[in-house]
Design an enzyme around this catalytic site. Sequence first.
Site, PDB file in Angstrom:
ATOM      1  N   ASN A  41      -3.424   6.162  -0.933  1.00 29.17           N
ATOM      2  CA  ASN A  41      -3.024   6.259   0.474  1.00 29.17           C
ATOM      3  C   ASN A  41      -2.314   7.563   0.811  1.00 29.17           C
ATOM      4  O   ASN A  41      -2.270   7.973   1.966  1.00 29.17           O
ATOM      5  CB  ASN A  41      -2.154   5.067   0.856  1.00 29.17           C
ATOM      6  CG  ASN A  41      -3.013   3.836   1.057  1.00 29.17           C
ATOM      7  OD1 ASN A  41      -4.193   3.960   1.378  1.00 29.17           O
ATOM      8  ND2 ASN A  41      -2.448   2.679   0.861  1.00 29.17           N
ATOM      9  N   HIS A  70      -2.445  -2.616  -6.510  1.00 29.86           N
ATOM     10  CA  HIS A  70      -2.907  -2.284  -5.161  1.00 29.86           C
ATOM     11  C   HIS A  70      -4.436  -2.292  -5.072  1.00 29.86           C
ATOM     12  O   HIS A  70      -5.099  -1.381  -5.583  1.00 29.86           O
ATOM     13  CB  HIS A  70      -2.328  -0.920  -4.758  1.00 29.86           C
ATOM     14  CG  HIS A  70      -2.720  -0.499  -3.395  1.00 29.86           C
ATOM     15  ND1 HIS A  70      -2.994   0.806  -3.053  1.00 29.86           N
ATOM     16  CD2 HIS A  70      -2.921  -1.222  -2.263  1.00 29.86           C
ATOM     17  CE1 HIS A  70      -3.325   0.869  -1.780  1.00 29.86           C
ATOM     18  NE2 HIS A  70      -3.308  -0.347  -1.282  1.00 29.86           N
ATOM     19  N   SER A 118       0.822  -1.200   0.000  1.00 30.21           N
ATOM     20  CA  SER A 118       0.000   0.000   0.000  1.00 30.21           C
ATOM     21  C   SER A 118       0.857   1.252   0.000  1.00 30.21           C
ATOM     22  O   SER A 118       0.323   2.347  -0.094  1.00 30.21           O
ATOM     23  CB  SER A 118      -0.943  -0.019   1.205  1.00 30.21           C
ATOM     24  OG  SER A 118      -0.284  -0.504   2.335  1.00 30.21           O
ATOM     25  N   GLU A 134      -5.107   0.264  -7.951  1.00 28.06           N
ATOM     26  CA  GLU A 134      -4.022   1.128  -8.424  1.00 28.06           C
ATOM     27  C   GLU A 134      -2.971   0.250  -9.101  1.00 28.06           C
ATOM     28  O   GLU A 134      -2.692  -0.861  -8.629  1.00 28.06           O
ATOM     29  CB  GLU A 134      -3.363   1.852  -7.240  1.00 28.06           C
ATOM     30  CG  GLU A 134      -4.142   3.050  -6.746  1.00 28.06           C
ATOM     31  CD  GLU A 134      -3.397   3.768  -5.638  1.00 28.06           C
ATOM     32  OE1 GLU A 134      -3.085   4.947  -5.806  1.00 28.06           O
ATOM     33  OE2 GLU A 134      -3.135   3.145  -4.583  1.00 28.06           O
TER      34      GLU A 134
HETATM   35  N1  CAA Z   1     -16.176  -8.598   2.173  1.00 30.82           N
HETATM   36  C1  CAA Z   1     -17.030  -8.817   1.159  1.00 30.82           C
HETATM   37  N2  CAA Z   1     -18.153  -8.093   0.955  1.00 30.82           N
HETATM   38  C2  CAA Z   1     -18.423  -7.127   1.821  1.00 30.82           C
HETATM   39  C3  CAA Z   1     -17.582  -6.826   2.907  1.00 30.82           C
HETATM   40  C4  CAA Z   1     -16.418  -7.620   3.072  1.00 30.82           C
HETATM   41  N3  CAA Z   1     -15.551  -7.407   4.068  1.00 30.82           N
HETATM   42  N4  CAA Z   1     -18.128  -5.801   3.607  1.00 30.82           N
HETATM   43  C5  CAA Z   1     -19.265  -5.453   2.975  1.00 30.82           C
HETATM   44  N5  CAA Z   1     -19.437  -6.248   1.903  1.00 30.82           N
HETATM   45  C6  CAA Z   1     -20.537  -6.209   0.935  1.00 30.82           C
HETATM   46  C7  CAA Z   1     -21.853  -6.549   1.590  1.00 30.82           C
HETATM   47  O1  CAA Z   1     -22.076  -7.950   1.592  1.00 30.82           O
HETATM   48  C8  CAA Z   1     -22.843  -5.799   0.705  1.00 30.82           C
HETATM   49  O2  CAA Z   1     -23.040  -6.561  -0.493  1.00 30.82           O
HETATM   50  P1  CAA Z   1     -24.410  -6.473  -1.354  1.00 30.82           P
HETATM   51  O3  CAA Z   1     -24.453  -5.082  -1.942  1.00 30.82           O
HETATM   52  O4  CAA Z   1     -24.220  -7.539  -2.369  1.00 30.82           O
HETATM   53  O5  CAA Z   1     -25.513  -6.743  -0.409  1.00 30.82           O
HETATM   54  C9  CAA Z   1     -22.075  -4.536   0.304  1.00 30.82           C
HETATM   55  O6  CAA Z   1     -20.684  -4.846   0.514  1.00 30.82           O
HETATM   56  C10 CAA Z   1     -22.451  -3.340   1.160  1.00 30.82           C
HETATM   57  O7  CAA Z   1     -22.233  -3.704   2.511  1.00 30.82           O
HETATM   58  P2  CAA Z   1     -23.194  -3.320   3.730  1.00 30.82           P
HETATM   59  O8  CAA Z   1     -24.574  -3.094   3.215  1.00 30.82           O
HETATM   60  O9  CAA Z   1     -22.986  -4.314   4.814  1.00 30.82           O
HETATM   61  O10 CAA Z   1     -22.581  -1.992   4.319  1.00 30.82           O
HETATM   62  P3  CAA Z   1     -22.267  -0.618   3.631  1.00 30.82           P
HETATM   63  O11 CAA Z   1     -23.229  -0.261   2.578  1.00 30.82           O
HETATM   64  O12 CAA Z   1     -22.047   0.300   4.778  1.00 30.82           O
HETATM   65  O13 CAA Z   1     -20.855  -0.864   2.919  1.00 30.82           O
HETATM   66  C11 CAA Z   1     -18.510  -0.790   2.929  1.00 30.82           C
HETATM   67  C12 CAA Z   1     -19.745  -1.346   3.605  1.00 30.82           C
HETATM   68  C13 CAA Z   1     -18.437  -1.332   1.492  1.00 30.82           C
HETATM   69  C14 CAA Z   1     -17.312  -1.271   3.714  1.00 30.82           C
HETATM   70  C15 CAA Z   1     -18.626   0.778   2.883  1.00 30.82           C
HETATM   71  O14 CAA Z   1     -18.825   1.263   4.182  1.00 30.82           O
HETATM   72  C16 CAA Z   1     -17.423   1.449   2.302  1.00 30.82           C
HETATM   73  O15 CAA Z   1     -17.288   1.578   1.098  1.00 30.82           O
HETATM   74  N6  CAA Z   1     -16.502   1.941   3.194  1.00 30.82           N
HETATM   75  C17 CAA Z   1     -15.295   2.593   2.766  1.00 30.82           C
HETATM   76  C18 CAA Z   1     -14.281   1.551   2.385  1.00 30.82           C
HETATM   77  C19 CAA Z   1     -12.989   2.183   1.940  1.00 30.82           C
HETATM   78  O16 CAA Z   1     -12.780   3.367   1.939  1.00 30.82           O
HETATM   79  N7  CAA Z   1     -12.060   1.300   1.529  1.00 30.82           N
HETATM   80  C20 CAA Z   1     -10.758   1.709   1.128  1.00 30.82           C
HETATM   81  C21 CAA Z   1      -9.845   1.536   2.272  1.00 30.82           C
HETATM   82  S1  CAA Z   1      -8.222   2.063   1.873  1.00 30.82           S
HETATM   83  C22 CAA Z   1      -7.495   0.714   1.237  1.00 30.82           C
HETATM   84  O17 CAA Z   1      -8.017  -0.365   1.195  1.00 30.82           O
HETATM   85  C23 CAA Z   1      -6.124   0.923   0.748  1.00 30.82           C
HETATM   86  C24 CAA Z   1      -5.056   0.600   1.701  1.00 30.82           C
HETATM   87  O18 CAA Z   1      -3.991   0.212   1.246  1.00 30.82           O
HETATM   88  C25 CAA Z   1      -5.162   0.845   3.134  1.00 30.82           C
END
Ligand code: CAA
Length: 283
Positions: free
Chosen positions: A190, A140, A119, A152
């Site tokens: 990031n 990424h 990352s 990415e």
């Molecule tokens: N694994 C698989 N599927 C998942 C999941 C997981 N861990 N968490 C949620 N989902 C799926 C759910 O099953 C649901 O699927 P359907 O649409 O098919 O029903 C969908 O995602 C939406 O989930 P929820 O309804 O439970 O909850 P939500 O609408 O609040 O979404 C979230 C959850 C997708 C995590 C959302 O809150 C989100 O987009 N959060 C931000 C995530 C983000 O910013 N990620 C980037 C992080 S930075 C990074 O990754 C880079 C790094 O190097 C650090």
Amino acid sequence: MEIKVFGVVGAGQMGNGIAQVAAQSGLEVIMFDISDEACKKGLGVIEKNFSKSVSKGKLTEDEKNKFMAGIKISSDLSSLKDADFVVEAAVEREDLKFKVFKDLDEICRKEIILATNTSSIPIGRIAAQTKRPEKIIGMHFMNPVPVMKLVEIIRGLATDQETFDTTISLIEKFGKTPAESSDFPGFIANRILIPMLNEAVFALYHGVGTKEAIDSAMKLGMNHPMGPLALADLIGLDTCLAIMETLYKGFGDSKYRPCPLLRKYVEAGWLGRKTGRGFYEYN
Ligand code: CAA
């Protein structure tokens, strides 16, 4: 070269997510981790995700069984010798990634692309550990991998065009959208996101607001899907700290200094969701 067998190093939250999307796109997958227990845990997460999709009617039971049958697990890195493409998603520690790449370089056929899901660590530094720097690339994924559309893609100085084109095709095969970033610490996502999360920790540290108020401000005020402290817990506070350290070291700029409170949580083993406690508590 046609890619049939896809290798993943690491069965943690990023590794198992990558293995899941690869299996779903019809590839045979070999997922490695250092212990059988870690491999089985990762496979269990994938099974649970597929079962959820079946119960929502998004996948049939037959499809689930076919995808699961396409994933092999192994705690022996040399089982990746049969892979046609490998992505490393080990813990975000430079010494560990360097060792993995040195070993993969010995194990995998010399024409095989070795991608890293790092990352923040520069691709050129990882490539320099191998005798195939032209075949090393950053790929990424975002967390949670099955849900997030972005991947990415980062070339090191030596990465060749064929490696880049093959990796782009694979990202598209996975149903994801690539965004190219230059090889600078933290890349694009990031470099912007993690200092924002770090600033949220500073706001908590300085008593500007409670964790709930800070998260509400960004969730309801900026329409972010989740608040920054909840997101830091999802990513893992150790990973957030490691990325801040890489930015701080890489740019030598004090604006990237990690918040002492973030460090304190990591030292206490409060790493977020994966340990059941971070800024919030989880069952
Ligand atoms: N694994 C698989 N599927 C998942 C999941 C997981 N861990 N968490 C949620 N989902 C799926 C759910 O099953 C649901 O699927 P359907 O649409 O098919 O029903 C969908 O995602 C939406 O989930 P929820 O309804 O439970 O909850 P939500 O609408 O609040 O979404 C979230 C959850 C997708 C995590 C959302 O809150 C989100 O987009 N959060 C931000 C995530 C983000 O910013 N990620 C980037 C992080 S930075 C990074 O990754 C880079 C790094 O190097 C650090």
